[in-house]
Enzyme design. Structure first.
Site, PDB file in Angstrom:
ATOM      1  NE  ARG A 103      -4.056   0.644   1.914  1.00 23.11           N
ATOM      2  CZ  ARG A 103      -5.032   0.497   2.369  1.00 23.11           C
ATOM      3  NH1 ARG A 103      -5.354   1.323   3.277  1.00 23.11           N
ATOM      4  NH2 ARG A 103      -6.315   0.050   1.813  1.00 23.11           N
ATOM      5  CG  HIS A 130      -8.314   0.086  -3.100  1.00 23.25           C
ATOM      6  ND1 HIS A 130      -7.500  -0.902  -3.001  1.00 23.25           N
ATOM      7  CD2 HIS A 130      -8.942   0.595  -1.914  1.00 23.25           C
ATOM      8  CE1 HIS A 130      -7.551  -1.087  -1.590  1.00 23.25           C
ATOM      9  NE2 HIS A 130      -8.688  -0.381  -1.346  1.00 23.25           N
ATOM     10  CD  GLN A 133     -12.958  -1.762  -1.469  1.00 20.19           C
ATOM     11  OE1 GLN A 133     -12.145  -1.588  -0.416  1.00 20.19           O
ATOM     12  NE2 GLN A 133     -14.057  -2.228  -1.424  1.00 20.19           N
ATOM     13  CG  ASP A 225     -13.545   6.274  -1.274  1.00 13.93           C
ATOM     14  OD1 ASP A 225     -13.419   5.908   0.034  1.00 13.93           O
ATOM     15  OD2 ASP A 225     -12.265   6.412  -1.948  1.00 13.93           O
ATOM     16  CB  CYS A 265     -14.098   1.244  -0.483  1.00 18.74           C
ATOM     17  SG  CYS A 265     -13.640   2.932  -0.151  1.00 18.74           S
ATOM     18  NE  ARG A 293     -10.134  -5.135   0.059  1.00 14.05           N
ATOM     19  CZ  ARG A 293      -9.499  -4.154   0.334  1.00 14.05           C
ATOM     20  NH1 ARG A 293      -9.787  -3.210   1.128  1.00 14.05           N
ATOM     21  NH2 ARG A 293      -8.264  -4.179   0.403  1.00 14.05           N
TER      22      ARG A 293
HETATM   23  N1   CP Z   1     -10.975  -0.224   1.880  1.00 14.70           N
HETATM   24  C1   CP Z   1     -10.113  -0.125   2.330  1.00 14.70           C
HETATM   25  O1   CP Z   1      -8.931  -0.620   1.671  1.00 14.70           O
HETATM   26  O2   CP Z   1      -9.841  -0.248   3.847  1.00 14.70           O
HETATM   27  P1   CP Z   1      -8.368  -0.015   4.693  1.00 14.70           P
HETATM   28  O3   CP Z   1      -8.015   1.350   4.321  1.00 14.70           O
HETATM   29  O4   CP Z   1      -8.947   0.013   5.921  1.00 14.70           O
HETATM   30  O5   CP Z   1      -7.731  -1.042   4.257  1.00 14.70           O
HETATM   31  N1  NVA Z   2      -9.843   6.669  -1.366  1.00 12.29           N
HETATM   32  C1  NVA Z   2      -9.384   6.304  -0.386  1.00 12.29           C
HETATM   33  C2  NVA Z   2      -9.722   4.876  -0.172  1.00 12.29           C
HETATM   34  C3  NVA Z   2      -9.356   4.331   1.277  1.00 12.29           C
HETATM   35  C4  NVA Z   2      -9.700   2.836   1.302  1.00 12.29           C
HETATM   36  C5  NVA Z   2      -8.171   6.835   0.145  1.00 12.29           C
HETATM   37  O1  NVA Z   2      -7.116   6.354  -0.884  1.00 12.29           O
HETATM   38  O2  NVA Z   2      -7.581   7.123   1.073  1.00 12.29           O
END
Ligand code: CP
Ligand code: NVA
Length: 307
Positions: A103, A130, A133, A225, A265, A293
């Site tokens: 990430r 993502h 997701q 989101d 999400c 997930r």
């Molecule tokens: N939706 C998602 O990726 O959640 P987290 O940021 O908690 O991993």
């Molecule tokens: N768009 C959000 C998604 C979190 C899972 C972010 O990048 O923070």
């Protein structure tokens, strides 16, 4: 050749369908108490430059339930590109583990990891996309509606990483995806163009709009989101003044006669992009989506496994 999972653009509809079928099989096996240790003895390094609940826990539990091991590497641990170059991190981890999930902020970091690692690399969210997701989202829609083809999904809010992956995933699978955003927060034009080309082949469609009410009129599913993604915190004030018309609340939902489900999400900022009454109401798919997930990522982990 090793198999990475960096972006849905790298896959075709048949491959996505195979992954969804595998995810369904693995979910059923788990619920029936006949899960097999398909990744016994395998290990996954999980690099996090940003916080996480779902991604961290679902990947860790996926590896555990498949008989493998997951190693959490916190934002301060590696300091990708600061303490050590990304290519060096990729090459060192490849000597210890069987796969890497990352990430990151810059999408180029996950691409660099994939380029330099000799083991598969999975994108666990970047500033651009993502895909894990989106796989859980497609699995959820398939379970709820029995098909993806011709499903009409309207995304409301920020044209961000989550929307980019939904546009591509939805286009691949023959869905009709509408992205309703304020004019300054549209998704990237190249991604929209790529998704449009994929939709032409699949029989789906992609449309961008600015009017939330018009955007939801024919929708089967609403999706939203956060208005401020991780790393954009200093823009919060400006964003909070642009997005309120895109909030999913009961009044908006009442204007969409065919809405069957609402998705997010998570994490949700209740009272901002979604109200409690919708997030906790009868149309909410939020927690089924979060559960998926786990199952979708198991399929990805099994798919990238090197024999
Ligand atoms: N939706 C998602 O990726 O959640 P987290 O940021 O908690 O991993
Ligand atoms: N768009 C959000 C998604 C979190 C899972 C972010 O990048 O923070």
């Amino acid at each position: 050749m090793k198999r990475d999972f960096v972006d849905l653009e790298d896959f075709d509809a048949v491959q996505i369908e195979q992954l969804l079928t595998l995810a369904t099989e693995l979910k059923t096996a788990l619920h029936d108490g006949r899960a097999e240790p398909l990744l016994a003895g395998r290990s996954l390094a999980m690099i996090f430059q940003k916080p996480s609940l779902r991604t961290r826990v679902s990947f860790e539990m996926a590896m555990y339930q498949l008989g493998g091991h997951a190693l959490y590497l916190s934002p301060d641990e590696i300091r990708l590109g600061e303490r050590e170059s990304t290519p060096d991190v990729a090459r060192v981890l490849s000597r210890y583990v069987d796969a890497i999930m990352a990430r990151v902020f810059a999408h180029s970091d996950v691409e660099q990891l994939a380029k330099w690692a000799s083991v598969p690399v999975i994108n666990g969210l970047s500033d651009y996309s993502h895909p894990c997701q989106a796989m859980a989202d497609l699995l959820t829609i398939l379970e709820k509606l029995g098909t993806l083809r011709d499903v009409r999904l309207t995304y409301l809010g920020d044209g961000n990483n989550v929307l980019h992956s939904l546009l591509v995933g939805g286009a691949l699978m023959g869905m009709h995806v509408v992205g309703a955003t304020p004019p300054d927060y549209r998704p990237q034009a190249e991604t929209v163009a790529r998704a449009e080309r994929l939709a032409e082949q699949s029989g789906g469609s992609i449309r961008l709009m600015e009017d939330p009410v018009e955007a939801i009129r024919e929708a089967d599913i609403l999706y939203t989101d956060t208005w401020t993604s991780m790393g954009q915190e200093e823009e919060t004030q400006r964003r909070n003044s642009a997005f309120p018309p895109f909030q999913i609340n009961e009044e908006l939902v009442a204007q969409g006669p065919s809405i069957a489900g609402v998705m997010h999400c998570l994490p949700a900022h209740r009272g901002q992009e979604i109200t409690d009454s919708v997030a906790d109401g009868p149309l909410s798919w939020l927690f089924d989506q979060a559960e998926n997930r786990l199952h979708a990522q198991k399929a990805i982990l099994v798919y990238v496994r090197e024999d």
